[in-house]
Design a protein around this motif. Structure first.
Motif, PDB file in Angstrom:
ATOM      1  N   MET A 131     -12.953 -11.717  -2.179  1.00 55.13           N
ATOM      2  CA  MET A 131     -12.782 -10.719  -1.309  1.00 55.13           C
ATOM      3  C   MET A 131     -14.301  -9.718  -1.048  1.00 55.13           C
ATOM      4  O   MET A 131     -14.287  -8.624  -0.619  1.00 55.13           O
ATOM      5  N   PHE A 134     -14.426  -9.264   2.668  1.00 55.12           N
ATOM      6  CA  PHE A 134     -13.205  -9.216   3.247  1.00 55.12           C
ATOM      7  C   PHE A 134     -13.426  -8.328   4.669  1.00 55.12           C
ATOM      8  O   PHE A 134     -13.514  -7.206   4.239  1.00 55.12           O
ATOM      9  N   ASP A 154     -10.390 -15.487  -0.541  1.00 55.80           N
ATOM     10  CA  ASP A 154     -10.712 -14.473   0.703  1.00 55.80           C
ATOM     11  C   ASP A 154     -12.200 -13.694   0.611  1.00 55.80           C
ATOM     12  O   ASP A 154     -12.175 -12.695   1.362  1.00 55.80           O
ATOM     13  N   SER A 157     -12.442 -13.661   4.508  1.00 58.63           N
ATOM     14  CA  SER A 157     -11.223 -13.557   5.155  1.00 58.63           C
ATOM     15  C   SER A 157     -11.428 -12.524   6.474  1.00 58.63           C
ATOM     16  O   SER A 157     -11.761 -11.416   5.798  1.00 58.63           O
TER      17      SER A 157
END
Length: 181
Positions: A131, A134, A154, A157
């Motif tokens: 992340m 993210f 992620d 993401s």
């Protein structure tokens, strides 16, 4: 916020006989008010997820005598400058160049940063944590360096502004789940 010594319930009267030595995971995530975090000289451990998505955070400052962490223009790094731990969400500027020598971008380091439009990654980068970028919705282009080995889950993401075409270097050995969701 001062993370240096145990203080009274109002955050005053630091007791220098009781230094803070560690900051655990999710310590201040999604805080809506803190603008500056001061890390004391005795802090030896900061979890990568300690300060992510502090909505008004402009800088993380580290005592110059701290042996484990450093701050460069308000960005938190390990003292050896090999890991970028946290980039303040309200730091000025629309682009950021991570210095050469950094090998890891920590988990949630740029989480939900909508100010940045460009991130320049160093040639020395080996790992992008979970992340790390993210929901950085306005980042338009990220060039992954040759030598990169791992992209965490992620990592990119919900980065709607990014180019749909990305060169993945041959050196990448691991791409975790939903890395580009």
């Amino acid at each position: 916020v001062f993370i240096d010594y145990v203080r009274d319930e109002d955050g005053n009267n630091p007791d220098e006989s009781k230094p803070v030595s560690a900051v655990g995971d999710f310590t201040m995530n999604t805080d809506e008010y803190v603008e500056v975090i001061h890390i004391g000289k005795d802090v030896k451990y900061i979890d990568e997820t300690s300060f992510f998505y502090c909505k008004e955070l402009r800088a993380i400052e580290v005592d110059e005598t701290n042996k484990h962490y450093a701050s460069v223009d308000g960005v938190l790094y390990t003292k050896d400058m090999k890991t970028l731990l946290s980039y303040p969400i309200k730091k000025d500027g629309t682009s950021y160049t991570i210095p050469e020598g950094v090998e890891r971008v920590g988990s949630c380091a740029f989480y939900k940063n909508t100010t940045l439009t460009r991130i320049n990654l160093p040639k020395t980068l080996k790992v992008i944590g979970d992340m790390a970028f993210f929901k950085c919705e306005n980042i338009s282009l990220v060039t992954l360096p040759d030598g990169l080995e791992k992209i965490g889950s992620d990592a990119f993401s919900y980065c709607q502004g990014m180019s749909p075409v990305m060169y993945i270097p041959e050196s990448v050995k691991e791409i975790d789940s939903f890395a580009f969701y």
